[in-house]
Design a protein around this motif. Structure first.
Motif, PDB file in Angstrom:
ATOM      1  N   GLN A 119       0.854  -1.193   0.000  1.00  0.00           N
ATOM      2  CA  GLN A 119       0.000   0.000   0.000  1.00  0.00           C
ATOM      3  C   GLN A 119       0.884   1.235   0.000  1.00  0.00           C
ATOM      4  OE1 GLN A 119      -3.484   0.307   0.350  1.00  0.00           O
ATOM      5  NE2 GLN A 119      -3.773  -1.882   0.095  1.00  0.00           N
ATOM      6  N   GLY A 120       0.610   2.150  -0.912  1.00  0.00           N
ATOM      7  CA  GLY A 120       1.299   3.435  -0.906  1.00  0.00           C
ATOM      8  C   GLY A 120       0.494   4.452  -0.122  1.00  0.00           C
ATOM      9  N   GLN A 121       1.064   5.648   0.031  1.00  0.00           N
ATOM     10  CA  GLN A 121       0.338   6.685   0.760  1.00  0.00           C
ATOM     11  C   GLN A 121      -0.802   7.252  -0.069  1.00  0.00           C
ATOM     12  OE1 GLN A 121       3.301   9.521   2.070  1.00  0.00           O
ATOM     13  NE2 GLN A 121       3.382   8.527   4.065  1.00  0.00           N
ATOM     14  N   ARG A 122      -0.622   7.223  -1.401  1.00  0.00           N
ATOM     15  CA  ARG A 122      -1.672   7.716  -2.295  1.00  0.00           C
ATOM     16  C   ARG A 122      -2.033   6.605  -3.267  1.00  0.00           C
ATOM     17  NH1 ARG A 122       0.673  12.620  -5.287  1.00  0.00           N
ATOM     18  NH2 ARG A 122       2.371  11.142  -5.546  1.00  0.00           N
ATOM     19  N   GLU A 164       9.368   2.055   5.338  1.00  0.00           N
ATOM     20  CA  GLU A 164       8.400   3.144   5.493  1.00  0.00           C
ATOM     21  C   GLU A 164       8.796   4.349   4.657  1.00  0.00           C
ATOM     22  OE1 GLU A 164       7.678   4.167   9.570  1.00  0.00           O
ATOM     23  OE2 GLU A 164       7.404   2.071  10.146  1.00  0.00           O
ATOM     24  N   GLU A 165      10.091   4.664   4.645  1.00  0.00           N
ATOM     25  CA  GLU A 165      10.576   5.826   3.889  1.00  0.00           C
ATOM     26  C   GLU A 165      10.357   5.661   2.392  1.00  0.00           C
ATOM     27  OE1 GLU A 165      14.575   7.013   4.653  1.00  0.00           O
ATOM     28  OE2 GLU A 165      14.166   7.513   6.744  1.00  0.00           O
ATOM     29  N   LEU A 199       8.295   3.683   0.840  1.00  0.00           N
ATOM     30  CA  LEU A 199       6.867   3.665   0.525  1.00  0.00           C
ATOM     31  C   LEU A 199       6.303   5.083   0.498  1.00  0.00           C
ATOM     32  CD1 LEU A 199       5.572   0.544   2.485  1.00  0.00           C
ATOM     33  CD2 LEU A 199       5.614   0.856   0.005  1.00  0.00           C
ATOM     34  N   SER A 200       6.760   5.941   1.407  1.00  0.00           N
ATOM     35  CA  SER A 200       6.282   7.325   1.412  1.00  0.00           C
ATOM     36  C   SER A 200       6.760   8.076   0.171  1.00  0.00           C
ATOM     37  CB  SER A 200       6.737   8.057   2.683  1.00  0.00           C
ATOM     38  OG  SER A 200       8.129   8.283   2.644  1.00  0.00           O
ATOM     39  N   GLN A 201       7.894   7.639  -0.395  1.00  0.00           N
ATOM     40  CA  GLN A 201       8.415   8.232  -1.631  1.00  0.00           C
ATOM     41  C   GLN A 201       7.850   7.536  -2.875  1.00  0.00           C
ATOM     42  OE1 GLN A 201      12.572   7.587  -1.020  1.00  0.00           O
ATOM     43  NE2 GLN A 201      12.716   9.090   0.627  1.00  0.00           N
ATOM     44  N   GLU A 202       7.011   6.518  -2.651  1.00  0.00           N
ATOM     45  CA  GLU A 202       6.396   5.732  -3.723  1.00  0.00           C
ATOM     46  C   GLU A 202       7.448   5.040  -4.602  1.00  0.00           C
ATOM     47  OE1 GLU A 202       3.435   8.054  -5.744  1.00  0.00           O
ATOM     48  OE2 GLU A 202       2.378   8.480  -3.870  1.00  0.00           O
ATOM     49  N   TYR A 218       8.405   1.824  -5.179  1.00  0.00           N
ATOM     50  CA  TYR A 218       7.914   0.482  -4.902  1.00  0.00           C
ATOM     51  C   TYR A 218       8.919  -0.606  -5.259  1.00  0.00           C
ATOM     52  CZ  TYR A 218       3.584   3.009  -4.236  1.00  0.00           C
ATOM     53  OH  TYR A 218       2.637   3.889  -3.789  1.00  0.00           O
TER      54      TYR A 218
END
Length: 198
Positions: free
Chosen positions: A54-57, A174-175, A177-180, A182
């Motif tokens: 799962q990404g942030q967006r 986590e970092e 993923l927040s930067q997308e 993948y």
């Protein structure tokens, strides 16, 4: 025409088109494989859905899934419906309050959506006959090995990740993923899974 159910067997870099990927679909009840060349964006979208990341967006395919669900429309199945001049064509079979709606789609997008909805993927005998390949005996094991090798990160990257402890790897995950990012997230996840299995 009878539909033949397929499943995603592997994703690897395309041997013939270096900028693209091959999604290998296998029939559920037989040895035939259907390789479909797709772009890197769609390959990433399929891999993310398969891995449950799962990404942030939401990515475009996630947005489309969310839109369909908001409109109370279900993706019932995906059909790879035609093959013309080496290009696969697909249809999305949607169900909205009992009304069946078919929508044309690029095959790569249809596969990315099928993995998100966890719906069946079908094709027809004539397509498997003309574009499918048959694996026999050890060739199937070789294919699995080749796909795994294509998806593995280089040894140098493995060594780099192996120097971090589990807490650091989780923080890195986590970092990225927040930067997308993948692809890097998948590498870190693989390293964490490798440690869990040891």
């Amino acid at each position: 025409m009878n539909k033949i159910e397929l499943q995603v067997m592997a994703i690897s870099r395309s041997v013939t088109q270096s900028a693209n990927y091959a999604v290998v679909l296998g029939e559920l009840s037989g040895p035939r494989r259907l390789p479909v060349i797709i772009g890197s964006t769609e390959a990433q979208a399929i891999a993310i859905a398969i891995e449950g990341m799962q990404g942030q967006r939401p990515l475009t395919h996630d947005l489309f899934k969310n839109t369909l669900e908001t409109l109370r429309t279900e993706l019932r199945e995906v059909i790879i419906s035609d093959l013309r001049e080496g290009i696969f064509f697909a249809r999305l079979v949607l169900d909205r309050d009992g009304e069946i709606i078919e929508v044309d789609s690029r095959t790569s997008d249809a596969l990315a959506l099928a993995t998100r909805f966890e719906c069946p993927i079908y094709t027809y005998e004539n397509i498997l006959e003309s574009a499918g390949i048959v694996l026999e005996g050890d060739e199937e094991a070789d294919e699995d090995d080749n796909m795994e090798m294509a998806d593995r990160q280089p040894e140098k990257q493995k060594d780099t990740l192996s120097s971090f402890n589990v807490g650091e790897l989780n923080h890195m995950l986590e970092e990225v993923l927040s930067q997308e990012n993948y692809e890097r997230a998948a590498e870190i996840r693989d390293e964490l899974n490798r440690r869990k299995s040891n």
